[in-house]
Design a protein around this motif. Sequence first.
Motif, PDB file in Angstrom:
ATOM      1  N   GLN A 126       0.821  -1.230   0.000  1.00 51.81           N
ATOM      2  CA  GLN A 126       0.000   0.000   0.000  1.00 51.81           C
ATOM      3  C   GLN A 126       0.847   1.268   0.000  1.00 51.81           C
ATOM      4  N   GLN A 127       2.085   1.147  -0.398  1.00 51.98           N
ATOM      5  CA  GLN A 127       2.968   2.317  -0.413  1.00 51.98           C
ATOM      6  C   GLN A 127       2.881   3.067  -1.738  1.00 51.98           C
ATOM      7  N   ALA A 128       2.363   2.418  -2.759  1.00 52.05           N
ATOM      8  CA  ALA A 128       2.391   3.026  -4.092  1.00 52.05           C
ATOM      9  C   ALA A 128       1.506   4.269  -4.130  1.00 52.05           C
ATOM     10  N   PRO A 129       2.011   5.371  -4.650  1.00 55.91           N
ATOM     11  CA  PRO A 129       1.158   6.553  -4.801  1.00 55.91           C
ATOM     12  C   PRO A 129       0.020   6.229  -5.787  1.00 55.91           C
ATOM     13  N   PRO A 130      -1.223   6.606  -5.440  1.00 54.22           N
ATOM     14  CA  PRO A 130      -2.359   6.276  -6.330  1.00 54.22           C
ATOM     15  C   PRO A 130      -2.136   6.726  -7.772  1.00 54.22           C
ATOM     16  N   GLN A 131      -1.522   7.885  -7.949  1.00 54.34           N
ATOM     17  CA  GLN A 131      -1.292   8.382  -9.310  1.00 54.34           C
ATOM     18  C   GLN A 131      -0.368   7.435 -10.096  1.00 54.34           C
ATOM     19  N   ALA A 132       0.619   6.855  -9.414  1.00 52.17           N
ATOM     20  CA  ALA A 132       1.528   5.917 -10.085  1.00 52.17           C
ATOM     21  C   ALA A 132       0.785   4.639 -10.453  1.00 52.17           C
ATOM     22  N   LEU A 133      -0.094   4.171  -9.564  1.00 57.15           N
ATOM     23  CA  LEU A 133      -0.887   2.968  -9.869  1.00 57.15           C
ATOM     24  C   LEU A 133      -1.781   3.223 -11.070  1.00 57.15           C
ATOM     25  N   LEU A 134      -2.406   4.379 -11.064  1.00 57.70           N
ATOM     26  CA  LEU A 134      -3.313   4.721 -12.159  1.00 57.70           C
ATOM     27  C   LEU A 134      -2.568   4.726 -13.491  1.00 57.70           C
ATOM     28  N   GLY A 137      -1.156   1.293 -14.471  1.00 57.74           N
ATOM     29  CA  GLY A 137      -2.247   0.397 -14.867  1.00 57.74           C
ATOM     30  C   GLY A 137      -2.741   0.699 -16.271  1.00 57.74           C
ATOM     31  N   LEU A 138      -2.852   1.992 -16.580  1.00 57.05           N
ATOM     32  CA  LEU A 138      -3.310   2.380 -17.919  1.00 57.05           C
ATOM     33  C   LEU A 138      -2.274   2.005 -18.980  1.00 57.05           C
ATOM     34  N   ILE A 139      -0.999   2.238 -18.661  1.00 62.44           N
ATOM     35  CA  ILE A 139       0.060   1.914 -19.628  1.00 62.44           C
ATOM     36  C   ILE A 139       0.098   0.403 -19.880  1.00 62.44           C
ATOM     37  N   ALA A 140      -0.028  -0.383 -18.827  1.00 62.12           N
ATOM     38  CA  ALA A 140      -0.011  -1.842 -18.992  1.00 62.12           C
ATOM     39  C   ALA A 140      -1.190  -2.280 -19.870  1.00 62.12           C
ATOM     40  N   LEU A 153      -4.482  -2.145 -11.173  1.00 60.60           N
ATOM     41  CA  LEU A 153      -5.710  -1.359 -10.988  1.00 60.60           C
ATOM     42  C   LEU A 153      -6.539  -1.879  -9.819  1.00 60.60           C
ATOM     43  N   GLU A 154      -6.512  -3.190  -9.585  1.00 60.02           N
ATOM     44  CA  GLU A 154      -7.211  -3.714  -8.410  1.00 60.02           C
ATOM     45  C   GLU A 154      -6.622  -3.112  -7.145  1.00 60.02           C
ATOM     46  N   SER A 155      -5.316  -2.975  -7.146  1.00 56.98           N
ATOM     47  CA  SER A 155      -4.662  -2.389  -5.979  1.00 56.98           C
ATOM     48  C   SER A 155      -5.086  -0.929  -5.793  1.00 56.98           C
ATOM     49  N   LEU A 156      -5.260  -0.226  -6.912  1.00 57.94           N
ATOM     50  CA  LEU A 156      -5.724   1.171  -6.840  1.00 57.94           C
ATOM     51  C   LEU A 156      -7.098   1.241  -6.172  1.00 57.94           C
ATOM     52  N   PHE A 157      -8.001   0.328  -6.564  1.00 57.12           N
ATOM     53  CA  PHE A 157      -9.368   0.394  -6.043  1.00 57.12           C
ATOM     54  C   PHE A 157      -9.527  -0.347  -4.716  1.00 57.12           C
ATOM     55  N   ASP A 158      -8.552  -1.188  -4.354  1.00 56.39           N
ATOM     56  CA  ASP A 158      -8.625  -1.917  -3.087  1.00 56.39           C
ATOM     57  C   ASP A 158      -8.352  -1.019  -1.891  1.00 56.39           C
ATOM     58  N   GLY A 159      -7.618   0.056  -2.119  1.00 58.60           N
ATOM     59  CA  GLY A 159      -7.301   0.940  -1.004  1.00 58.60           C
ATOM     60  C   GLY A 159      -8.598   1.354  -0.318  1.00 58.60           C
ATOM     61  N   SER A 160      -8.596   1.399   1.004  1.00 56.91           N
ATOM     62  CA  SER A 160      -9.858   1.624   1.707  1.00 56.91           C
ATOM     63  C   SER A 160     -10.329   3.072   1.560  1.00 56.91           C
ATOM     64  N   ASP A 161      -9.403   3.967   1.288  1.00 58.81           N
ATOM     65  CA  ASP A 161      -9.769   5.380   1.256  1.00 58.81           C
ATOM     66  C   ASP A 161      -9.920   5.880  -0.181  1.00 58.81           C
ATOM     67  N   TRP A 162     -11.127   5.867  -0.670  1.00 61.34           N
ATOM     68  CA  TRP A 162     -11.352   6.263  -2.072  1.00 61.34           C
ATOM     69  C   TRP A 162     -11.210   7.757  -2.278  1.00 61.34           C
ATOM     70  N   GLU A 170     -11.483   7.515 -13.291  1.00 58.78           N
ATOM     71  CA  GLU A 170     -12.645   6.932 -13.963  1.00 58.78           C
ATOM     72  C   GLU A 170     -12.280   6.035 -15.158  1.00 58.78           C
ATOM     73  N   PRO A 171     -11.374   6.478 -16.043  1.00 61.33           N
ATOM     74  CA  PRO A 171     -10.997   5.562 -17.133  1.00 61.33           C
ATOM     75  C   PRO A 171     -10.395   4.258 -16.628  1.00 61.33           C
ATOM     76  N   ALA A 172      -9.703   4.323 -15.495  1.00 59.10           N
ATOM     77  CA  ALA A 172      -9.104   3.106 -14.939  1.00 59.10           C
ATOM     78  C   ALA A 172     -10.193   2.141 -14.507  1.00 59.10           C
TER      79      ALA A 172
END
Length: 209
Positions: A126-134, A137-140, A153-162, A170-172
């Motif tokens: 859970q250390q990854a900055p959300p922007q980096a995950l986003l 994830g899009l590049i992959a 992307l699952e990791s991006l949305f799994d974080g408890s604090d949306w 949204e595109p993710a």
Amino acid sequence: MLAVWVDQLLGFASGALSAIRQQEHYPDFMTWVRDKGAQAFNGDVATAQALAPILWSQTPLERLDFASEPLATPGRNEPCWCDSGRKYKQCCYRVNFPTDIPEQMMWMLSLREWKGATLKAALDSQQAPPQALLEAGLIAAESGQTGRSMQILESLFDGSDWSRLPEQAEPAFEILLDIYQERGFTRKRADLLDDVMERWPAVFARRGA
Ligand SMILES: [Zn+2]
């Protein structure tokens, strides 16, 4: 000019990441920067040295469970953080870069390279900055790596604090739904939709659902 710089910066950052991964030890990394890393800038050691502490400071380290080890910017009269032995004001302080250095470049490069257990552990930390995950994830997804994209992307949305989700999440969300559809993960798809309806009503209002 700028395109050349961006290529050089990316080349240097990729090399720097491999060098850091050897030992995750700053002095060893700086030895690489002076001996080999400067080649990315046609032998311009000053630029390589000035970049290195910035990149080091944002690199997730496996030995710290993927936290980084940021260096404090030295005062003008203090020894430079590149370990050159000179004062900061006579060393890296004087080097200007043609662009800002993206804050999450080393996370982005790491998310592109990690595989298997390491990628999973990095995401679980859970250390990854959300922007980096986003972005990763899009590049992959764009490059057809759907498995990697789904995991990130699952990791991006799994974080408890949306509320920490980047504005452009949204595109993710759309891409992750598509991947679930494509792979036949109907349950996961339904769960994600439920989650979004519950926790992210603004998006649903825009989608007209
Ligand atoms: Zn310096």
